[in-house]
Design an enzyme around this catalytic site. Structure first.
Site, mmCIF file in Angstrom:
data_model
loop_
_atom_site.group_PDB
_atom_site.id
_atom_site.type_symbol
_atom_site.label_atom_id
_atom_site.label_comp_id
_atom_site.label_asym_id
_atom_site.label_seq_id
_atom_site.Cartn_x
_atom_site.Cartn_y
_atom_site.Cartn_z
ATOM 1 C CG ASP A 153 -33.464 -24.470 -50.810
ATOM 2 O OD1 ASP A 153 -34.680 -24.196 -50.769
ATOM 3 O OD2 ASP A 153 -32.642 -24.055 -49.981
ATOM 4 C CD GLU A 214 -25.825 -31.947 -64.960
ATOM 5 O OE1 GLU A 214 -26.862 -31.253 -64.985
ATOM 6 O OE2 GLU A 214 -25.261 -32.358 -65.993
#
Length: 464
Positions: A153, A214
């Protein structure tokens, strides 16, 4: 480019700000284009005032978002902020989550580290990334699992310059990383600029701190205008020992996924609180944890700061609600902020005092033969990067770098640790010495001379 530079020059002149160098104006133009959506139309000189107003509005927008004095001028503080290392995701969205509120429609998310920076050891990169994911899983129901092949993912990449997406990196400084919000394809992917000097400390650019930021984007968060938030656009080092998500970060991520799964109510202790100065006191396990020493006994543990009168006793369940009582062995790898706890044929990993997911694991996954059903004591030697496991009259040695049991083991304790006999209740390492606990007594063992140097009561650390 020349057209916009002319507008910037005329705007700075008309605003009364100090004259700027051409490279500063070009830098400011690029910054506002990348992060605040600056677009200047090619219009006649007679309508250039409209563009000047638009530029001033964008500067004001940037100043307000980043907590600067809102002047609309490219003053010194504004240019200094523009030059700080930062994330490559734009700031133009005034929401705590990305436009459209993209989220992962599942709670079990995979990730893969496609390559590794040469600036750090491979295991340090993996640890920093795993720890960054843990920050978000601690406050959500999300669970993360690393895979080593195939499409995950969230794909993690170190790259320089152009690397196949919308945003080429710009060399050292400037943009240091970027990530994409949840979704198929490139969605969730997280990229780090290889031209930065990545580290696990305050030197260079700390990988863990940037990864937390991030991965926030990869989970659906946009930038925050709260300077205390990890999702603030610019990078600044934070002491890893005191790092925690801000309230703004937690509100943002929980607005997408909700809070963590609730644990069962804290169980009552199985045994009464032990007495620290009992001359017959025996410990189940002992280990350093940062600058403290933890002494485990039944459902409790004491923590003690060496050479200090500070001592405290707590329930194990008050710190780690899902851990069992009666921990039988423990050791710390200090530079990784990892503590391993053992009971029966299972062990748990604690990182920065947080119980890690996917534990407990079997002790046999470490390489023990089937006849070993429990560990009596364990200790890590930081100079050798080896962990010693003691079982009855034998010991094994584990290589923490290679994550494999050393060949030629087990060996007899009495043969290789002169003066130390079986059975060992607990052991820990402190300032070149091992401290072996056997019943109500302990032996100080010099690792340099390989001999016992002192005989003490087990509770001598408590100033009894």
């Amino acid at each position: 480019m020349k057209f916009l530079l002319l507008i910037l020059t005329l705007w700075v002149t008309s605003s009364g700000a100090d004259p700027l160098k051409e490279n500063d104006m070009l830098f400011a133009e690029n910054y506002l284009e990348n992060f605040y959506g600056l677009k200047v139309e090619r219009i006649p000189m007679t309508k250039m005032k409209t563009n000047r107003n638009f530029i001033e509005e964008k500067v004001q927008e940037m100043q307000q978002f980043l907590g600067l004095n809102v002047t609309g001028q490219l003053d010194t503080s504004t240019l200094e902020m523009m030059h700080k290392p930062r994330c490559g995701v734009p700031d133009v969205y005034h929401f705590k989550t990305m436009p459209g509120r993209p989220v992962w429609r599942k709670h079990y998310i995979t990730y893969r580290i496609k390559n590794y920076t040469p600036d750090m050891k491979r295991e340090d990169v993996e640890y920093a990334i795993q720890k960054a994911f843990q920050v978000w899983s601690d406050v959500t129901p999300l669970k993360f699992r690393k895979i080593t092949t195939g499409k995950a993912d969230i794909m993690i990449l170190f790259a320089s310059g152009a690397h196949g997406d919308y945003g080429a990196f710009d060399g050292r400084g400037g943009v240091i990383a970027h990530a994409f919000g949840p979704g198929p394809g490139i969605g969730g992917d997280t990229h780090f600029d290889e031209d930065e000097i990545w580290s696990k400390s305050y030197k260079g650019t700390n990988l863990f701190l940037v990864a937390v930021h991030e991965l926030g984007h990869a989970l659906g968060l946009d930038h925050s205008n709260d300077p205390k938030a990890i999702m603030f656009p610019t990078y600044g080092y934070i002491d890893l020992n005191t790092f925690h998500l801000s309230a703004d970060d937690i509100r943002g991520i929980q607005s997408l996924y909700g809070g963590p799964e609730q644990h069962q109510p804290m169980p009552k202790p199985d045994n009464p609180e032990p007495t620290a100065c009992d001359h017959n006191l025996k410990f189940d396990a002992v280990t350093t944890v940062g600058n403290k020493i933890f002494f485990f006994k039944d459902s409790f543990f004491w923590w003690k700061i060496p050479k200090s009168s500070t001592t405290s006793v707590r329930l194990i369940s008050s710190l780690w609600p899902t851990l069992p009582s009666g921990i039988e062995a423990a050791y710390e790898i200090g530079d990784r902020h990892q503590v391993f706890l053992f009971k029966g044929d299972k062990f748990w990993l604690i990182s920065h005092l947080r119980l890690q997911p996917n534990y407990p694991k079997s002790i046999h996954s470490l390489g023990f033969p089937d006849f070993v059903k429990k560990i009596d004591a364990a200790v890590f030697n930081p100079s050798l990067r080896k962990t010693y496991f003691f079982v009855d009259n034998l010991y094994w040695r584990y290589d923490e770098r290679r994550e494999v049991m050393d060949a030629g083991y087990p060996k007899l304790i009495t043969k290789h640790f002169p003066g130390i006999g079986p059975k060992i209740d607990a052991v820990f390492y402190f300032q070149r010495y091992y401290y072996f606990f056997q019943g109500p007594n302990q032996l100080e063992y010099d690792t340099f001379s390989s001999r016992v140097t002192k005989k003490l009561k087990s509770n001598s650390w408590f100033d009894c």
